[in-house]
Design an enzyme around this catalytic site. Structure first.
Site, PDB file in Angstrom:
ATOM      1  N   CYS A 455       5.180  56.273  46.294  1.00  0.00           N
ATOM      2  CA  CYS A 455       4.108  56.381  47.287  1.00  0.00           C
ATOM      3  C   CYS A 455       2.759  56.024  46.683  1.00  0.00           C
ATOM      4  CB  CYS A 455       4.076  57.796  47.844  1.00  0.00           C
ATOM      5  SG  CYS A 455       5.517  58.231  48.831  1.00  0.00           S
ATOM      6  N   GLU A 457       1.901  56.956  43.014  1.00  0.00           N
ATOM      7  CA  GLU A 457       1.909  57.485  41.665  1.00  0.00           C
ATOM      8  C   GLU A 457       1.576  56.422  40.617  1.00  0.00           C
ATOM      9  OE1 GLU A 457       4.030  58.062  44.368  1.00  0.00           O
ATOM     10  OE2 GLU A 457       5.793  58.882  43.402  1.00  0.00           O
TER      11      GLU A 457
END
Length: 817
Positions: A455, A457
């Protein structure tokens, strides 16, 4: 190759092609390829499950490295392969597009349970076709896995306090408890530039040089043996496609396709075993590696990373020499995008609720800076953004890195793709992320070279085994327990089961607001320690039962160490759980502070009893508490409490040791776990009713950000994004009219630049009206290919459950700035 011999990949196109132009119309080939992929239904693929069961039985007693390597080689030698009519890049994960493999070594009870008692076809979220012969194959291997999966082993080690916390939905750790580790970017350059045959040779040389007196001799020898086995499997796998392409070429009547098939065969004979010589071979090498590592382990979010950087030398050489035109390069990348888009991952119902959408979140980046700190933007940065807009699929996830050196053309391209309405690309701030990684001990050149996985990171490609998304942590539940002496507020909770959290007293006995904050902080610390315990137990279990020899060969310095990535072989080893519901906690704390402890408008008894009753008969109290102030309106009164709520969590998580000699790092993002966590969280003092979804990421509570998008950005930037080095997530939704024309682009770009200057890490935008989304709910057949941003990923809207659909619809919709 002379121009006369060159294969024209886009027949009929002869005009010049400029990647900077916003040409989002795909060729007939790409359009047909996308349509073919999307014509398939999601289906369960039993092949891997059957093959690994047989392989494990045949190799019982062998070192786990060898067992894992042999199963992977067996799958690569035996699984079904195909070549679609229009594709230029070959290699398939499952036996059909959009099908999902089953990975029984991680967890299997849920497969049998759902197959027999909650049919996959009837799921409200992510239904899957599962023919009767597939069911029989999966039933046939069930006995072997009873009590023998990774999930069984890890859960057996959980202490009672940890189980209570899981049952109460204070946090969840299902991602890696029931599946493989993902969320990393491999060093694709090694396979592309040097070839896997070189890796195999290095493993053999290092194995022959081992010292038999080394205490780790047996493990290292097994590791190097495993490397040679998985590379052998990769060689066989690629050669199978070469043979298939040659066989198809013999029967092909279309001269253009015959030449393409012969070139595909030649590519597959060459890569990934030997160095790629041009862009087409480089993309093929990448894709073979990407498929194989996802067959090895079902961890999702294995992300391509900075593809515009490691593919650029091939693009530059090909276009300069006349081997490819820029339009043909676009065609190859478009074809690769379709391959990324035909993959899916089936998950158990519980994990599906937190990761709804079926996508594998393979994240690709454009832009940013080079390891030397210079602007990294190039032609391929624009081409890969074009591919996202041209294919219009939910995969791959597309991200753009921005620094203070990024050209305006990159901003313009990114915004034009956002306006297509896919929820992509997401936007990232180098000026925050690079310092955040430096703060975690990452070297400067590595930090500058970060990519995004999953997502949101940040991650050093080819050098990190990051365990991002290791768990979701419900901050609103911590507040609920803090106000009720460590017990859930739900009246149906059986107190004979015992206290879930710490005995911090109830709101009735808290004489000051500081006592509320201290109770919240204590509950957070207690449960953070438990989620860290859970993560480390699961981590150790993966080391024992599910090493990843293929992934390890492309993560440095595993090969040099003779140590699998799962056991700490990577240069950087993190574990990253993420906090959820910052806005709910901030709004709740602000309401208590203002109306109970400062103004005294409401008594502690009024609020406590209203919460216990879920506001029934207490609507006046609910209304007063709901009046604000609310996070997302650039109001320091509540924004400072959001900062506190987040920091209390992050400080407890950061730098705790993990099971791979690395450290924990916090994140603040939900995927879609805010929906199921909301269902199990009782009423909160911000006026929210029990069961309502929590706020997503660090976004405001839906509908309470009333001062416009810039106020949201200012509020969010006040949260400490540097300490949240595992990533933060902001969702915004704009009506298409708000970004209309050059002025719309300029307004959005300026707002984002201010946000980044203030310290924001990330933003992602849905450009779609709520009216369209509501119509899609009513008429899903009209909107089968409508893609929206869910959290750090995009998904097909009509495949999401109604609660999550409503959560997206209810996000505040901004009009013109």
């Amino acid at each position: 190759m002379t121009s006369a011999e060159r294969l024209c990949l886009v027949p009929g196109w002869d005009k010049s092609y400029d990647p900077l132009e916003h040409d989002f119309n795909p060729s007939m080939r790409i359009k047909a390829d996308v349509e073919e992929v999307l014509s398939y239904s999601s289906e369960v693929d039993p092949e891997r499950a059957v093959i690994i069961t047989q392989s494990y039985k045949e190799n019982e007693g062998e070192h786990i490295y060898i067992r894992r390597a042999k199963f992977l080689r067996n799958v690569l030698e035996r699984k079904t392969i195909y070549i679609k009519r229009n594709e230029l890049i070959v290699g398939n994960l499952a036996f059909k597009p959009l099908a999902s493999m089953i990975f029984p070594e991680f967890s299997y009870r849920w497969v049998i349970n759902e197959m027999e008692n909650h049919p996959f076809e009837e799921r409200d979220l992510e239904p899957y076709v599962i023919p009767e012969d597939t069911k029989e194959k999966l039933r046939g291997i069930a006995d072997y896995w009873v009590g023998s999966t990774l999930c069984d082993r890890a859960e057996g080690l959980f202490p009672e306090a940890l189980k209570k916390a899981l049952d109460a939905s204070v946090f969840s750790v299902g991602n890696y408890l029931t599946g493989g580790i993902g969320h990393y970017t491999m060093g694709y350059e090694k396979a592309i530039n040097h070839g896997l045959a070189c890796v195999r040779d290095e493993a053999r040389t290092r194995m022959s040089a081992l010292d038999p007196t080394d205490p780790d001799y047996a493990d290292k020898k097994a590791f190097y043996s495993a490397v040679t086995i998985v590379v052998d499997g990769a060689e066989v796998y690629a050669s199978r496609y070469a043979q298939m392409a040659e066989d198809m070429a013999e029967k092909e009547s279309d001269a253009q396709r015959k030449r393409e098939l012969l070139r595909i065969a030649g590519n597959s004979r060459r890569v990934p075993m030997y160095p790629a010589r041009d862009l087409w071979e480089a993309c093929q090498a990448f894709w073979f590696v990407q498929v194989i590592v996802q067959i090895e382990s079902n961890g999702h979010s294995i992300s391509p990373g900075r593809l515009d950087q490691y593919m650029f030398p091939f693009y530059e050489k090909d276009t300069a020499s006349g081997n490819l035109t820029k339009r043909e390069a676009q065609e190859i990348i478009d074809s690769l995008w379709v391959k990324l888009g035909e993959t899916e991952k089936i998950k158990c119902k519980e994990v599906t609720r937190a990761f709804s959408g079926a996508c594998k979140s393979q994240n690709v980046q454009a832009g940013g800076v080079t390891p030397e700190g210079k602007d990294a933007t190039n032609d391929l940065s624009y081409i890969i953004l074009n591919s996202t807009a041209r294919t219009k699929m939910c995969e791959p996830a597309m991200s753009v890195r921005f620094s203070n050196k990024s050209p305006e053309e990159l901003w313009e391209k990114a915004i034009e793709v956002i306006k297509v309405g896919l929820g992509m690309p997401a936007l990232y701030n180098d000026e925050v992320i690079i310092p955040a990684l430096l703060n975690r001990g990452v070297e400067l050149e590595d930090a500058r070279n970060y990519s995004i996985v999953g997502c949101v990171e940040p991650h050093v490609p080819g050098k990190t085994y990051g365990w991002h998304d290791s768990g979701f942590f419900n901050l609103a539940k911590c507040l609920e327990l803090a106000l009720n002496d460590g017990y859930p507020m739900d009246p149906s909770y059986d107190r004979n089961l015992g206290r879930v959290g710490l005995p911090t007293g109830t709101l009735l006995g808290m004489g000051t607001f500081d006592e509320v904050l201290k109770a919240y902080d204590k509950q957070v610390k207690y449960f953070v320690d438990l989620i860290i315990l859970a993560n480390n137990i699961i981590d150790r279990t993966h080391q024992e039962m599910a090493p990843v020899p293929f992934a390890s060969i492309l993560i440095d310095p595993c090969l040099e160490k003779g140590l699998d990535a799962s056991r700490g072989g990577a240069k950087y080893n993190f574990t990253g759980p993420q906090g959820i519901a910052i806005a709910n906690v901030a709004d709740s704390l602000a309401a208590l502070k203002k109306y109970v402890f400062t103004a005294g408008v409401l008594s502690r008894e009024d609020v406590y009893n209203a919460l216990l009753r879920n506001w029934k008969g207490c609507e006046v109290v609910q209304s007063r508490l709901s009046q604000g102030p609310h996070f997302g309106n650039d109001d320091d009164y509540v924004d400072e409490l959001a900062h506190h709520a987040a920091l209390a969590y992050c400080k407890c998580v950061e730098k705790k040791p993990n099971a791979r000699n690395g450290i924990f790092q916090p994140g603040l993002y939900p995927v879609s776990a805010n929906v199921p966590f909301g269902e199990s969280t009782w009423a909160t003092p911000d006026g929210r009713e029990a069961g309502i979804p929590l706020a997503d990421g660090i976004s405001p509570v839906h509908g309470r950000d009333v001062n416009g998008p810039t106020a949201v950005l200012k509020s969010v930037a006040k949260v400490d994004h540097v300490i949240a080095s595992n990533g933060t997530l902001l969702n915004q939704k704009f009506h298409p009219s708000a970004l209309e024309g050059i002025e719309g682009n300029r307004n959005f770009m300026n707002a984002m630049r201010v946000y980044f200057e203030f310290g924001g890490l990330h933003n992602q935008v849905n450009v779609v009206s709520a009216d369209v989304l509501r119509d899609a709910q009513k008429n899903p057949g009209k909107y089968a290919n409508l893609v929206v941003r869910v959290a750090g990923y995009s998904a097909y809207f009509v495949r999401l459950g109604p609660v999550l659909q409503n959560d997206i619809i209810e996000r505040t919709e901004f009009l013109a700035s």
